[in-house]
Structure formats: structure tokens, C-alpha cells
Design a protein around this motif. Structure first.
Motif, short mmCIF file in Angstrom:
data_model
loop_
_atom_site.label_atom_id
_atom_site.label_comp_id
_atom_site.label_asym_id
_atom_site.label_seq_id
_atom_site.Cartn_x
_atom_site.Cartn_y
_atom_site.Cartn_z
N LEU A 278 -62.56 -21.13 -11.28
CA LEU A 278 -63.71 -21.66 -10.56
C LEU A 278 -63.70 -21.21 -9.11
O LEU A 278 -64.75 -20.98 -8.51
CB LEU A 278 -63.75 -23.19 -10.65
N ARG A 279 -62.52 -21.07 -8.56
CA ARG A 279 -62.39 -20.63 -7.17
C ARG A 279 -62.97 -19.22 -7.00
O ARG A 279 -63.69 -18.93 -6.04
CB ARG A 279 -60.92 -20.66 -6.75
N LYS A 280 -62.67 -18.33 -7.95
CA LYS A 280 -63.20 -16.96 -7.88
C LYS A 280 -64.72 -16.94 -8.05
O LYS A 280 -65.42 -16.21 -7.36
CB LYS A 280 -62.56 -16.08 -8.95
N VAL A 281 -65.22 -17.75 -8.97
CA VAL A 281 -66.67 -17.82 -9.19
C VAL A 281 -67.35 -18.37 -7.93
O VAL A 281 -68.39 -17.85 -7.50
CB VAL A 281 -67.02 -18.66 -10.43
N ALA A 282 -66.77 -19.39 -7.34
CA ALA A 282 -67.32 -19.96 -6.11
C ALA A 282 -67.39 -18.90 -5.01
O ALA A 282 -68.40 -18.77 -4.32
CB ALA A 282 -66.48 -21.14 -5.64
N SER A 283 -66.33 -18.12 -4.89
CA SER A 283 -66.30 -17.06 -3.89
C SER A 283 -67.40 -16.04 -4.14
O SER A 283 -68.07 -15.58 -3.20
CB SER A 283 -64.93 -16.38 -3.90
N MET A 284 -67.62 -15.69 -5.40
CA MET A 284 -68.67 -14.74 -5.74
C MET A 284 -70.06 -15.28 -5.39
O MET A 284 -70.96 -14.52 -5.08
CB MET A 284 -68.61 -14.41 -7.24
N CYS A 285 -70.20 -16.60 -5.43
CA CYS A 285 -71.47 -17.25 -5.12
C CYS A 285 -71.62 -17.54 -3.63
O CYS A 285 -72.68 -17.96 -3.18
CB CYS A 285 -71.61 -18.55 -5.89
N GLY A 286 -70.55 -17.35 -2.88
CA GLY A 286 -70.60 -17.60 -1.44
C GLY A 286 -70.60 -19.08 -1.09
O GLY A 286 -71.18 -19.48 -0.08
N VAL A 287 -69.95 -19.90 -1.93
CA VAL A 287 -69.87 -21.33 -1.67
C VAL A 287 -68.40 -21.76 -1.61
O VAL A 287 -67.51 -20.99 -1.96
CB VAL A 287 -70.61 -22.15 -2.77
N SER A 288 -68.17 -22.98 -1.20
CA SER A 288 -66.79 -23.48 -1.09
C SER A 288 -66.17 -23.59 -2.48
O SER A 288 -66.87 -23.68 -3.49
CB SER A 288 -66.77 -24.85 -0.42
N HIS A 289 -64.85 -23.62 -2.50
CA HIS A 289 -64.16 -23.69 -3.79
C HIS A 289 -64.37 -25.04 -4.49
O HIS A 289 -64.11 -25.17 -5.68
CB HIS A 289 -62.66 -23.40 -3.62
#
Length: 86
Positions: free
Chosen positions: A33-44
Motif C-alpha cells: 500500500l505504501r508503494k501504491v500511495a507513493s504512485m498516487c502522490g498521497v501519504s502512506h
């Protein structure tokens, strides 16, 4: 004082779309989820407002893929409904 809220549009859908990209690139073992959040430009922490864990996000990704596949098959079926052998 009014605080500006971060607006990302449909974050739920963006998490699914980017999650699919990540699954295709790194597989389940490289998925987080942390990687997906990063790809979306949002917090982890942001994905946890939409999904309880990575398994729930993966389940939603699978549902979206099956839905897209079904719609593609239905479109072809309708396109060639007069000649089912094609």
C-alpha cells in the motif's frame, strides 16, 4: 482558520489503477500500500481510508480487471451477434 483539504479526485479509483500497474510490474511479492500511495502522490496512510489492507485493495483490483474483461467480451459479442463463428 479554515484549513485547505487535499483533494485528489477519486483516490479510490486511482489506488486501483496504480495498484494494477504495480501488480503487473512487481507482482504480489513487490506489492504494498505504501508503494501504491507513493504512485498516487498521497501519504502512506491515505489508502487505509479506502481499504483495510493490501489484500482488500488487491481484491478490488481483481474485480475491476474481471469487469473490464467481461465488458470487452460483451462488446465483441454484440459487435458480431449476427455471426457467432467469428
Amino acid at each position: 482558520m479554515i484549513k485547505d483539504k487535499y483533494h485528489h479526485g477519486d483516490l479510490n479509483q486511482k489506488l486501483i489503477e496504480n495498484g494494477l500497474l504495480l501488480l503487473n510490474k512487481e507482482g504480489v511479492d513487490g506489492f504494498s500500500l505504501r508503494k501504491v500511495a507513493s504512485m498516487c502522490g498521497v501519504s502512506h496512510n491515505a489508502p487505509y481510508k479506502h481499504f483495510k489492507d493490501k489484500e482488500e485493495l488487491i481484491d478490488e483490483i481483481i474485480k475491476e480487471v474481471w469487469k473490464s474483461f467481461y465488458l470487452a467480451l460483451a462488446e465483441v459479442r454484440d459487435l458480431y451477434s449476427d455471426n457467432p463463428k467469428i
